[in-house]
Design an enzyme around this catalytic site. Structure first.
Site, mmCIF file in Angstrom:
data_model
loop_
_atom_site.group_PDB
_atom_site.id
_atom_site.type_symbol
_atom_site.label_atom_id
_atom_site.label_comp_id
_atom_site.label_asym_id
_atom_site.label_seq_id
_atom_site.Cartn_x
_atom_site.Cartn_y
_atom_site.Cartn_z
ATOM 1 N N ASP A 137 -8.016 0.060 6.545
ATOM 2 C CA ASP A 137 -8.176 -1.217 7.226
ATOM 3 C C ASP A 137 -6.847 -1.680 7.792
ATOM 4 O O ASP A 137 -6.776 -2.743 8.404
ATOM 5 C CB ASP A 137 -8.724 -2.273 6.253
ATOM 6 C CG ASP A 137 -10.174 -2.002 5.885
ATOM 7 O OD1 ASP A 137 -10.997 -1.884 6.799
ATOM 8 O OD2 ASP A 137 -10.480 -1.907 4.683
ATOM 9 N N LYS A 151 0.785 -1.232 0.000
ATOM 10 C CA LYS A 151 0.000 0.000 0.000
ATOM 11 C C LYS A 151 0.818 1.283 0.000
ATOM 12 O O LYS A 151 0.381 2.319 -0.522
ATOM 13 C CB LYS A 151 -0.945 0.000 1.202
ATOM 14 C CG LYS A 151 -2.185 -0.862 1.056
ATOM 15 C CD LYS A 151 -3.227 -0.174 0.202
ATOM 16 C CE LYS A 151 -4.574 -0.875 0.265
ATOM 17 N NZ LYS A 151 -5.614 -0.132 -0.454
#
Length: 397
Positions: free
Chosen positions: A120, A77
């Site tokens: 998340d 990410k």
């Protein structure tokens, strides 16, 4: 070989109409990769050949890119977050992105600003890391039920982390409100009206891994993939990576499959409907990184036009993938892959053991000539849950 049947719902994409998007192609990917190369510790993550697994499945190759080795952050990410933050700072401060580096920026002593996001786990960790490296602040919001381990990963990087009592998409809306009130910069991987630059940059940043994988695969096999398996939450990673591969090889020559958890399968439902469909509720899936109910409107057109099939599957498919990668056939490399990272390999394993294996192989166009590329997007970002699945048999067959 034993047989068992896991829930796999396949939607053939009747709106498949290959089309590229210049915002998400080879050129923008290489610009992002050039920037990532300036970061301390950059190196391409490994691409592993699962030769014995491929033989058991009945295909030519299964290759898995291991993003657990990305900048010691255990997930891909940060590629999107760092590129987006660099572009955002250059836009706000009138800097040249071609000459921008985190190290140079930090030495300038510019008064700190605050970056905010909803996560998340993995995206927020990347934003927190970038803020620390730049000498800036970060405030990270997480949905209810978030793992304490994922919270600690963020706070250990110096960011403030707030776990809400809402699901992911409602937490995004809260983050937007708080940022507007307090003058923070939002670094979110989904778009909405009036907010498209940052999510565009995030998707472009993710394509660094695609550029690496294409080079690695062609070096190993002297051939492109025939199949691309992508997991999806909002679809930002899937769209960014697919945009690159569609530009490089042509989507009409690539069989792309998008996989989601059945409790957060907004793209699967959108494919059935032919337009964006949102999923609400708790979205209580072990695939925390994919527990998103509202498709990214920037990524959706790319997926709608270039994906062959959308698949909604139960949590046991991801758990199976974690065990297969962590305990491979003799001769194959071991890969520590988390819940969201392993679901695509779990899909292949579920097909391999399915009573209707032959029909599924035919539907997915898997043949002895198929060369499959999958991306393990995260490692054991929640170590306790990883052990519960791999050691203790949680979500067992």
């Amino acid at each position: 070989m034993s047989q068992f049947e896991l829930k796999i719902a396949i939607a053939d994409n009747g709106r498949f109409h290959p089309k590229t998007d210049p915002r998400f192609g080879q050129q923008t990917a290489r610009e992002a990769r050039h920037f990532h190369h300036t970061l301390n510790g950059y190196r391409p993550t490994p691409l592993y050949a699962m030769n014995h697994f491929a033989q058991a499945l009945g295909v030519s190759q299964v290759l898995v890119k291991d993003e657990s080795q990305r900048f010691c952050l255990n997930a891909f990410k940060m590629l999107g977050g760092t590129w987006a933050i660099a572009r955002l700072l250059c836009q706000k401060l009138n800097l040249d992105i071609q000459r921008f580096s985190f190290e140079k920026f930090r030495r300038q002593g510019i008064p700190p600003m605050t970056f905010a996001t909803t996560t998340d786990g993995n995206h927020g960790r990347g934003v927190a890391w970038a803020a620390r490296e730049l000498g800036q602040h970060a405030v990270i919001y997480m949905p209810k039920g978030s793992s304490p381990f994922r919270v600690k990963h963020i706070t250990d990087l110096g960011a403030e982390c707030i776990v809400t009592d809402m699901n992911y998409d409602d937490t995004v809306r809260l983050t937007m409100r708080m940022a507007a009130e307090r003058g923070w910069e939002v670094v979110q991987d989904t778009a909405w009206e009036g907010y498209t630059d940052v999510p565009t940059w995030i998707m472009q940043g993710y394509a660094t891994l695609a550029d690496e994988a294409a080079e690695q695969m062609e070096s190993m096999l002297n051939a492109p993939p025939t199949h691309l398996l992508l997991q999806a939450g909002v679809g930002a990673m899937a769209g960014g990576v697919l945009g690159y591969f569609a530009d490089r090889y042509g989507a009409d020559r690539l069989h792309t499959i998008v996989v989601e958890p059945d409790r957060a399968d907004c793209l699967y439902r959108s494919a059935l409907q032919g337009d964006i469909v949102n999923v609400s509720g708790d979205m209580n899936t072990i695939m925390a990184g994919l527990a998103c109910g509202e498709p990214n409107p920037l990524g959706w057109p790319l997926l709608r036009d270039n994906v062959r099939q959308f698949i909604s599957c139960e949590d046991r498919v991801a758990a199976l993938g974690m065990r297969v990668l962590g305990n491979p056939l003799e001769g194959d490399p071991q890969i520590v892959s988390g819940e969201s990272g392993a679901v695509t390999v779990g899909l292949l394993a579920a097909v391999m053991h399915h009573p209707k294996r032959a029909a599924l192989m035919k539907q997915l166009n898997l043949t002895p000539e198929s060369r499959i590329l999958a991306i393990s997007t995260e490692g054991d970002t929640d170590p306790q849950h990883y052990r519960e699945v791999v050691w203790e048999g949680k979500d067992a067959i």
